[in-house]
Design a protein around this motif. Structure first.
Motif, PDB file in Angstrom:
ATOM      1  N   SER A 336       0.835  -1.186  -0.025  1.00 34.96           N
ATOM      2  CA  SER A 336      -0.061  -0.067   0.041  1.00 34.96           C
ATOM      3  C   SER A 336       0.824   1.279  -0.021  1.00 34.96           C
ATOM      4  O   SER A 336       0.545   2.057  -0.595  1.00 34.96           O
ATOM      5  N   ARG A 379      -8.235   7.142  -6.232  1.00 33.73           N
ATOM      6  CA  ARG A 379      -8.789   5.668  -6.691  1.00 33.73           C
ATOM      7  C   ARG A 379      -7.518   4.628  -5.983  1.00 33.73           C
ATOM      8  O   ARG A 379      -6.363   4.742  -6.144  1.00 33.73           O
ATOM      9  N   VAL A 381      -7.122   4.005  -3.086  1.00 34.41           N
ATOM     10  CA  VAL A 381      -6.879   4.036  -1.807  1.00 34.41           C
ATOM     11  C   VAL A 381      -8.040   4.166  -0.795  1.00 34.41           C
ATOM     12  O   VAL A 381      -9.021   4.926  -1.412  1.00 34.41           O
ATOM     13  N   ASP A 382      -8.308   3.386   0.317  1.00 32.05           N
ATOM     14  CA  ASP A 382      -9.568   3.403   0.821  1.00 32.05           C
ATOM     15  C   ASP A 382      -9.968   4.673   1.515  1.00 32.05           C
ATOM     16  O   ASP A 382     -10.968   5.211   1.658  1.00 32.05           O
ATOM     17  N   GLU A 383      -8.927   5.353   2.226  1.00 30.82           N
ATOM     18  CA  GLU A 383      -9.166   6.343   3.257  1.00 30.82           C
ATOM     19  C   GLU A 383      -8.753   7.790   2.468  1.00 30.82           C
ATOM     20  O   GLU A 383      -7.875   7.783   1.458  1.00 30.82           O
TER      21      GLU A 383
END
Length: 393
Positions: A336, A379, A381-383
Motif C-alpha cells: 500500500s 482511486r 486508496v481506501d481512506e
C-alpha cells in the motif's frame, strides 16, 4: 526451442554457397552438435567466423583447430562451440538432484529453454540445488534466479544494442563501409568484452556492501518499526514522472524524446547518490526510487527540480512521495505504501512535489517549507488522503 533449418535453408538465408556451409559444418564451426540442422545460434557462429577470417588472418581449418584447442574463444564463452547433444530434462534433473518440475521452474525463471540444458550448465544448477539443500526456501531460490536472470539479460541486451545503435548504425549513416564497421566492432568485442566479467564482479561486491549497510540500519531500527509481515521494511518511495513526455515524443520524435530522457537521467542519478536513494526501476519516462529517510527524498526532489530548471530545454518533472511499511521482494517494493506514492504522483502538476502527511512532517523537521493542499480521495486508496506540497521557491 531454437528455430532449426536445413543447410540449404541456412545457406539461402545468409548468402553462402551450400558447399561453404558444409565445409564449416565439417570443421565444427557450424552445427557443432552435428545433428544436420542449423539454428539461430549458428547465425552468431557464422558472424564470429567471418570476423576472425576477415581480420585475424585465419583460414577455416586453422580457426577450427584453435577453437577446438581452446586457443581462441568467442566473447560469448564456451556455449558457442560446445559439442554434443543437449541433455533431456529428466536426465539433467536426476544428475543435479532436483525434481524435473523444479528444474523446469529454474530454467524458465532464468529465461533458458529446458530443452537446451548443456553439460556446461550443470555446475550452476547444482549450486542452486545446494542453496535449497542448505535451507533456503524454494520460493527464495526462484526469487534470486529471477532477479539475476532478468538483470543479466538486460545487461547483455544493452551491450549488444549499444554497439549496434551508437556505432554500427551511426557509422553506416556517416558513409563508412560494412567492412570498416565490422573491423571496429570486432576490435571492441575482443578488447572490451573480457573486461565485463571483472567489472560485474566489482559492482556486485560494491552493491552487496551497500545492501548489507541498509540491512544493518533496518535491524538497528528495532522491532517497533517493523511490521509482522515477512519481508516488510520501512521505506520511503518516490515516483518521478516527466511532464508532457508523450507530447514531446509526438512533436520531436522518439529519438528526441529519448535524448531528453538521457539528459534528465544524467542529472537524476548523481543527486540520487548524494541523497542516499536508489533506483528501484525505470518504466518509460518515470522512475521509482527508494530512500531510508523521507527528508532525504524531499531534498532530492527539490535539488532535482532546481537543477532541471537551469536548462530551459528540459521539461518539468512531477514527484510524489510516501513513506511506510512496504514488502520487499527480490529487487522490488510492493504494498500500500507504494500504491499510495504512485497515486500521489498522478495528482501532481508539472513542477510540483506532492507529499503525504508523514513525509511532510519529516520535511518540516528538516527545515523544508511545505503547505497543505487538503484532503483528497484517490482511486485504489481506501481512506481520504491529506496531501502537502513543497512550497515553490
Amino acid at each position: 526451442m531454437r528455430q532449426a533449418m536445413s543447410p540449404e535453408e541456412f545457406a539461402d538465408l545468409v548468402g553462402l554457397r551450400r558447399d561453404e556451409v558444409e565445409r564449416y559444418r565439417a570443421l565444427g564451426l557450424l552445427d557443432p552438435e552435428n545433428d544436420g540442422l542449423l539454428d539461430d545460434l549458428d547465425l552468431v557462429r557464422l558472424d564470429f567466423v567471418r570476423h576472425r577470417l576477415a581480420h585475424d588472418g585465419y583460414d577455416p581449418e586453422s580457426l577450427a583447430a584453435d577453437v577446438r584447442e581452446g586457443r581462441v574463444e568467442s566473447v560469448y564463452g564456451r556455449r558457442l562451440f560446445e559439442t554434443g547433444q543437449p541433455l533431456g530434462l529428466d536426465e539433467a534433473a536426476v544428475r543435479i538432484g532436483l525434481d524435473p518440475d523444479q528444474l523446469r521452474q529454474l530454467t524458465s525463471t532464468l529465461g533458458f529453454s529446458w530443452n537446451n540444458i548443456r553439460e556446461s550448465d550443470m555446475e550452476n544448477f547444482e549450486i542452486l540445488r545446494a542453496a535449497r539443500d542448505a535451507g533456503l526456501p524454494w520460493e527464495a531460490v526462484l526469487g534470486v534466479t529471477r532477479t539475476v536472470g532478468d538483470s543479466l539479460r538486460r545487461i547483455a541486451d544493452t551491450e549488444i544494442r549499444v554497439v549496434h545503435v551508437y556505432i554500427h548504425e551511426r557509422l553506416l549513416a556517416a558513409g563508412a563501409s560494412e567492412e570498416e564497421v565490422d573491423e571496429l566492432i570486432s576490435g571492441i568485442e575482443r578488447n572490451l568484452a573480457p573486461l565485463m566479467i571483472p567489472m560485474l564482479q566489482w559492482l556486485h561486491e560494491g552493491y552487496l556492501t551497500d545492501a548489507m549497510i541498509e540491512d544493518a540500519f533496518f535491524h538497528l531500527a528495532g522491532s517497533a518499526t517493523q511490521s509482522g509481515e515477512l519481508g516488510s521494511v520501512e521505506a520511503t518511495i518516490a515516483f518521478v514522472d516527466i511532464a508532457s513526455f508523450t507530447a514531446l515524443a509526438e512533436a520531436g520524435g522518439d529519438d528526441t524524446a529519448m535524448r531528453v530522457l538521457d539528459r534528465i537521467d544524467v542529472i537524476v542519478r548523481p543527486l540520487l547518490v548524494e541523497h542516499d536513494g536508489k533506483v528501484v526501476k525505470q518504466v518509460g519516462d518515470g522512475f521509482m526510487l527508494a530512500f531510508r529517510d523521507p527528508a532525504d527524498a524531499v531534498r532530492f526532489a527539490v535539488a532535482t527540480q532546481a537543477e532541471l530548471a537551469r536548462d530551459p530545454d528540459l521539461p518539468a518533472i512531477r514527484v510524489g512521495i510516501n513513506t511506510g511499511p512496504a514488502l520487499y521482494r527480490t529487487g522490488d517494493y510492493l504494498g500500500s505504501a507504494v500504491n499510495v506514492a504512485s497515486r500521489v504522483v498522478s495528482s501532481a502538476m508539472p513542477g510540483q512535489i506532492l507529499l503525504t502527511e508523514p513525509v511532510a512532517t519529516a520535511a518540516n523537521k528538516a527545515g523544508i517549507e511545505v503547505e497543505e493542499l487538503g484532503v483528497r480521495m484517490m482511486r485504489g486508496v481506501d481512506e481520504p488522503l491529506a496531501l502537502y506540497r513543497v512550497r515553490p521557491g
